[in-house]
Design a protein around this motif. Structure first.
Motif, PDB file in Angstrom:
ATOM      1  N   ASP A   1       0.815  -1.217   0.000  1.00 40.91           N
ATOM      2  CA  ASP A   1       0.000   0.000   0.000  1.00 40.91           C
ATOM      3  C   ASP A   1       0.848   1.266   0.000  1.00 40.91           C
ATOM      4  O   ASP A   1       0.301   2.367  -0.087  1.00 40.91           O
ATOM      5  CB  ASP A   1      -0.973   0.035   1.187  1.00 40.91           C
ATOM      6  N   LYS A   2       2.164   1.144   0.089  1.00 39.60           N
ATOM      7  CA  LYS A   2       3.022   2.309  -0.095  1.00 39.60           C
ATOM      8  C   LYS A   2       3.162   2.577  -1.593  1.00 39.60           C
ATOM      9  O   LYS A   2       2.678   1.804  -2.428  1.00 39.60           O
ATOM     10  CB  LYS A   2       4.383   2.086   0.559  1.00 39.60           C
ATOM     11  N   VAL A   3       3.820   3.659  -1.963  1.00 42.54           N
ATOM     12  CA  VAL A   3       3.887   4.083  -3.356  1.00 42.54           C
ATOM     13  C   VAL A   3       5.343   4.130  -3.813  1.00 42.54           C
ATOM     14  O   VAL A   3       6.207   4.680  -3.113  1.00 42.54           O
ATOM     15  CB  VAL A   3       3.229   5.468  -3.538  1.00 42.54           C
ATOM     16  N   LEU A   4       5.601   3.537  -4.974  1.00 44.34           N
ATOM     17  CA  LEU A   4       6.904   3.651  -5.628  1.00 44.34           C
ATOM     18  C   LEU A   4       6.802   4.773  -6.654  1.00 44.34           C
ATOM     19  O   LEU A   4       5.896   4.777  -7.492  1.00 44.34           O
ATOM     20  CB  LEU A   4       7.273   2.341  -6.308  1.00 44.34           C
ATOM     21  N   VAL A   5       7.738   5.716  -6.580  1.00 43.89           N
ATOM     22  CA  VAL A   5       7.722   6.894  -7.446  1.00 43.89           C
ATOM     23  C   VAL A   5       9.032   6.953  -8.227  1.00 43.89           C
ATOM     24  O   VAL A   5      10.105   6.695  -7.671  1.00 43.89           O
ATOM     25  CB  VAL A   5       7.559   8.192  -6.622  1.00 43.89           C
ATOM     26  N   HIS A   6       8.938   7.300  -9.502  1.00 45.38           N
ATOM     27  CA  HIS A   6      10.131   7.579 -10.300  1.00 45.38           C
ATOM     28  C   HIS A   6       9.894   8.890 -11.021  1.00 45.38           C
ATOM     29  O   HIS A   6       9.078   8.972 -11.943  1.00 45.38           O
ATOM     30  CB  HIS A   6      10.401   6.447 -11.302  1.00 45.38           C
ATOM     31  N   ASP A   7      10.610   9.926 -10.580  1.00 48.64           N
ATOM     32  CA  ASP A   7      10.494  11.242 -11.197  1.00 48.64           C
ATOM     33  C   ASP A   7      11.523  11.358 -12.318  1.00 48.64           C
ATOM     34  O   ASP A   7      12.736  11.278 -12.077  1.00 48.64           O
ATOM     35  CB  ASP A   7      10.711  12.339 -10.153  1.00 48.64           C
ATOM     36  N   LEU A   8      11.025  11.544 -13.528  1.00 49.11           N
ATOM     37  CA  LEU A   8      11.855  11.631 -14.717  1.00 49.11           C
ATOM     38  C   LEU A   8      11.699  13.020 -15.339  1.00 49.11           C
ATOM     39  O   LEU A   8      10.721  13.725 -15.047  1.00 49.11           O
ATOM     40  CB  LEU A   8      11.425  10.555 -15.719  1.00 49.11           C
TER      41      LEU A   8
ATOM     42  N   GLU B   1      10.601  13.799 -18.118  1.00 49.66           N
ATOM     43  CA  GLU B   1       9.348  13.885 -18.859  1.00 49.66           C
ATOM     44  C   GLU B   1       8.112  13.734 -17.977  1.00 49.66           C
ATOM     45  O   GLU B   1       6.984  13.824 -18.460  1.00 49.66           O
ATOM     46  CB  GLU B   1       9.306  12.823 -19.957  1.00 49.66           C
ATOM     47  N   GLY B   2       8.305  13.528 -16.685  1.00 46.48           N
ATOM     48  CA  GLY B   2       7.152  13.426 -15.809  1.00 46.48           C
ATOM     49  C   GLY B   2       7.308  12.354 -14.755  1.00 46.48           C
ATOM     50  O   GLY B   2       8.336  11.676 -14.654  1.00 46.48           O
ATOM     51  N   ARG B   3       6.289  12.195 -13.958  1.00 50.47           N
ATOM     52  CA  ARG B   3       6.297  11.277 -12.821  1.00 50.47           C
ATOM     53  C   ARG B   3       5.626   9.957 -13.167  1.00 50.47           C
ATOM     54  O   ARG B   3       4.528   9.918 -13.734  1.00 50.47           O
ATOM     55  CB  ARG B   3       5.595  11.922 -11.628  1.00 50.47           C
ATOM     56  N   LEU B   4       6.272   8.874 -12.773  1.00 51.67           N
ATOM     57  CA  LEU B   4       5.684   7.542 -12.780  1.00 51.67           C
ATOM     58  C   LEU B   4       5.444   7.149 -11.322  1.00 51.67           C
ATOM     59  O   LEU B   4       6.302   7.390 -10.471  1.00 51.67           O
ATOM     60  CB  LEU B   4       6.625   6.520 -13.419  1.00 51.67           C
ATOM     61  N   ALA B   5       4.298   6.569 -11.038  1.00 49.70           N
ATOM     62  CA  ALA B   5       4.023   6.167  -9.662  1.00 49.70           C
ATOM     63  C   ALA B   5       3.050   4.996  -9.654  1.00 49.70           C
ATOM     64  O   ALA B   5       2.173   4.886 -10.519  1.00 49.70           O
ATOM     65  CB  ALA B   5       3.449   7.334  -8.858  1.00 49.70           C
ATOM     66  N   GLY B   6       3.211   4.124  -8.672  1.00 49.02           N
ATOM     67  CA  GLY B   6       2.293   3.006  -8.519  1.00 49.02           C
ATOM     68  C   GLY B   6       2.224   2.540  -7.078  1.00 49.02           C
ATOM     69  O   GLY B   6       3.213   2.612  -6.328  1.00 49.02           O
ATOM     70  N   ARG B   7       1.055   2.107  -6.694  1.00 50.55           N
ATOM     71  CA  ARG B   7       0.823   1.539  -5.362  1.00 50.55           C
ATOM     72  C   ARG B   7       1.409   0.130  -5.323  1.00 50.55           C
ATOM     73  O   ARG B   7       1.136  -0.694  -6.202  1.00 50.55           O
ATOM     74  CB  ARG B   7      -0.674   1.508  -5.085  1.00 50.55           C
ATOM     75  N   ILE B   8       2.220  -0.151  -4.323  1.00 50.62           N
ATOM     76  CA  ILE B   8       2.809  -1.486  -4.183  1.00 50.62           C
ATOM     77  C   ILE B   8       1.741  -2.445  -3.663  1.00 50.62           C
ATOM     78  O   ILE B   8       1.168  -2.239  -2.587  1.00 50.62           O
ATOM     79  CB  ILE B   8       4.018  -1.456  -3.232  1.00 50.62           C
TER      80      ILE B   8
ATOM     81  N   VAL C   1      20.746   3.047  -5.349  1.00 51.27           N
ATOM     82  CA  VAL C   1      20.087   4.333  -5.087  1.00 51.27           C
ATOM     83  C   VAL C   1      19.356   4.288  -3.749  1.00 51.27           C
ATOM     84  O   VAL C   1      18.722   3.297  -3.395  1.00 51.27           O
ATOM     85  CB  VAL C   1      19.108   4.669  -6.234  1.00 51.27           C
ATOM     86  N   ASP C   2      19.451   5.366  -3.000  1.00 51.07           N
ATOM     87  CA  ASP C   2      18.740   5.513  -1.736  1.00 51.07           C
ATOM     88  C   ASP C   2      17.285   5.878  -2.036  1.00 51.07           C
ATOM     89  O   ASP C   2      17.011   6.934  -2.626  1.00 51.07           O
ATOM     90  CB  ASP C   2      19.411   6.604  -0.901  1.00 51.07           C
ATOM     91  N   LEU C   3      16.352   5.044  -1.635  1.00 51.57           N
ATOM     92  CA  LEU C   3      14.933   5.242  -1.924  1.00 51.57           C
ATOM     93  C   LEU C   3      14.223   6.107  -0.886  1.00 51.57           C
ATOM     94  O   LEU C   3      13.005   6.262  -0.953  1.00 51.57           O
ATOM     95  CB  LEU C   3      14.233   3.883  -2.027  1.00 51.57           C
ATOM     96  N   CYS C   4      14.981   6.669   0.046  1.00 51.95           N
ATOM     97  CA  CYS C   4      14.385   7.479   1.105  1.00 51.95           C
ATOM     98  C   CYS C   4      14.710   8.963   0.964  1.00 51.95           C
ATOM     99  O   CYS C   4      14.656   9.717   1.948  1.00 51.95           O
ATOM    100  CB  CYS C   4      14.860   6.974   2.472  1.00 51.95           C
ATOM    101  N   THR C   5      15.021   9.402  -0.239  1.00 57.01           N
ATOM    102  CA  THR C   5      15.415  10.798  -0.440  1.00 57.01           C
ATOM    103  C   THR C   5      14.289  11.693  -0.937  1.00 57.01           C
ATOM    104  O   THR C   5      14.399  12.913  -0.891  1.00 57.01           O
ATOM    105  CB  THR C   5      16.564  10.890  -1.468  1.00 57.01           C
ATOM    106  N   GLY C   6      13.223  11.102  -1.461  1.00 56.47           N
ATOM    107  CA  GLY C   6      12.147  11.914  -2.019  1.00 56.47           C
ATOM    108  C   GLY C   6      12.467  12.488  -3.383  1.00 56.47           C
ATOM    109  O   GLY C   6      11.788  13.406  -3.843  1.00 56.47           O
ATOM    110  N   ALA C   7      13.487  11.960  -4.060  1.00 52.60           N
ATOM    111  CA  ALA C   7      13.867  12.453  -5.388  1.00 52.60           C
ATOM    112  C   ALA C   7      14.295  11.284  -6.253  1.00 52.60           C
ATOM    113  O   ALA C   7      14.752  10.255  -5.748  1.00 52.60           O
ATOM    114  CB  ALA C   7      15.005  13.466  -5.280  1.00 52.60           C
ATOM    115  N   GLY C   8      14.133  11.440  -7.578  1.00 57.20           N
ATOM    116  CA  GLY C   8      14.496  10.357  -8.486  1.00 57.20           C
ATOM    117  C   GLY C   8      13.575   9.163  -8.288  1.00 57.20           C
ATOM    118  O   GLY C   8      12.358   9.265  -8.430  1.00 57.20           O
ATOM    119  N   LEU C   9      14.159   8.040  -7.934  1.00 52.46           N
ATOM    120  CA  LEU C   9      13.391   6.839  -7.581  1.00 52.46           C
ATOM    121  C   LEU C   9      13.250   6.810  -6.065  1.00 52.46           C
ATOM    122  O   LEU C   9      14.254   6.816  -5.349  1.00 52.46           O
ATOM    123  CB  LEU C   9      14.110   5.599  -8.095  1.00 52.46           C
TER     124      LEU C   9
END
Length: 218
Positions: free
Chosen positions: A35-42, A44-51, A155-163
Motif C-alpha cells: 500500500d506504499k507508493v513507488l515513485v520515479h520522477d523523470l 518527462e514526468g512522474r511515474l508512480a504506482g501503489r505497491i 540508489v537511496d529510496l528514502c530521499t524523495g527524489a528520483g526513484l
C-alpha cells in the motif's frame, strides 16, 4: 480475469518514507511496503504506482541474492534498509529489490507488482503490447513500466527524489486484507510463505486460483 483495468485512482499527496520508519528485517519490510507508493520522477514526468505485492528474502534464505555473501554484483543488498538493488532477471528484465536489514547484513525484498497511479501513458509507451492490467503486474513488467535500469542500483529510496518510496500523506495505515503465499519461480526454498499481497487487488501477479486460496492467511 478482465482484460481492462479499473480506472486509476487519483494520485494522492505523497511524503517520502524515512529510513527510521522501515522495519529492519525482510519479512517486516515486505509487509510494511504493501500500500506504499513507488515513485520515479523523470524529466518527462512522474511515474508512480501503489505497491500491491512483495516477496521477502531474509537472512539465510538460499534463494536470496545475498546468500553466499557480499560480492560486487549484490553489494546493494548489504546497504542500510531502503536502498535499491536492480537485478537482471533471466537476462531479459530489470527488477527492483530493496535492502532490508542493518547495514552489512545481506537481505532484501522483491517488489513484484504495482497498481499504476501516475504516468500511465508513459508506462504504455514502454510496454505497448501490454493489457492495462499487465502494465506493472510482475517484477519484469514493473521494471520496464517504471523505467528501472542498472543505473539505479544502490540508489537511496528514502530521499524523495528520483526513484523513491512514499506514503500517502493522509494514509490510515491499513491496506486491507493481506494475503500470504509461496514465492514464484524459484528452484530453492520455494515452499516458504514469504510472498505478500493486497487481497482481491487485480494487479497482483500469479495464478488467480492460488491467490484466492492464499487470501486471509496473514
Amino acid at each position: 480475469m478482465p482484460a481492462s483495468a479499473p480506472p486509476a485512482s487519483p494520485l494522492p499527496a505523497l511524503r517520502p518514507l524515512r529510513r527510521d520508519e522501515l522495519p529492519a528485517d525482510a519479512v517486516g519490510l515486505a509487509r510494511y511496503l504493501l500500500d506504499k507508493v513507488l515513485v520515479h520522477d523523470l524529466p518527462e514526468g512522474r511515474l508512480a504506482g501503489r505497491i500491491v505485492e512483495t516477496e521477502a528474502y531474509p537472512v539465510g534464505d538460499p534463494a536470496s541474492y545475498a546468500y553466499r555473501g557480499r560480492t560486487r554484483a549484490n553489494g546493494a543488498m548489504f546497504l542500510a534498509p531502503g536502498h535499491a538493488h536492480v537485478r537482471l532477471l533471466y537476462g531479459l528484465s530489470w527488477t527492483l529489490n530493496i535492502s532490508a536489514e542493518a547495514e552489512g547484513i545481506g537481505a532484501g525484498i522483491l517488489v513484484r507488482a504495482l497498481e499504476p497511479l501516475a504516468g500511465l501513458e508513459a508506462m504504455r509507451q514502454r510496454r505497448p503490447a501490454a493489457r492495462p492490467l499487465d502494465l506493472a503486474r510482475g517484477p519484469g513488467r514493473l521494471g520496464a513500466a517504471m523505467a528501472i535500469g542498472p543505473g539505479l542500483d544502490c540508489v537511496d529510496l528514502c530521499t524523495g527524489a528520483g526513484l523513491w518510496l512514499a506514503d500517502r500523506a493522509t494514509a490510515a495505515g491499513d491496506c486491507g486484507t493481506v494475503g500470504v503465499a509461496r514465492r514464484i519461480g524459484l528452484s530453492r526454498a520455494a515452499d516458504l510463505p514469504l510472498r505478500f499481497f493486497v487481497a482481491d487487488n487485480p494487479y497482483v501477479s500469479g495464478p488467480r486460483a492460488a491467490l484466492r486460496e492464499a487470501q486471509g492467511q496473514a
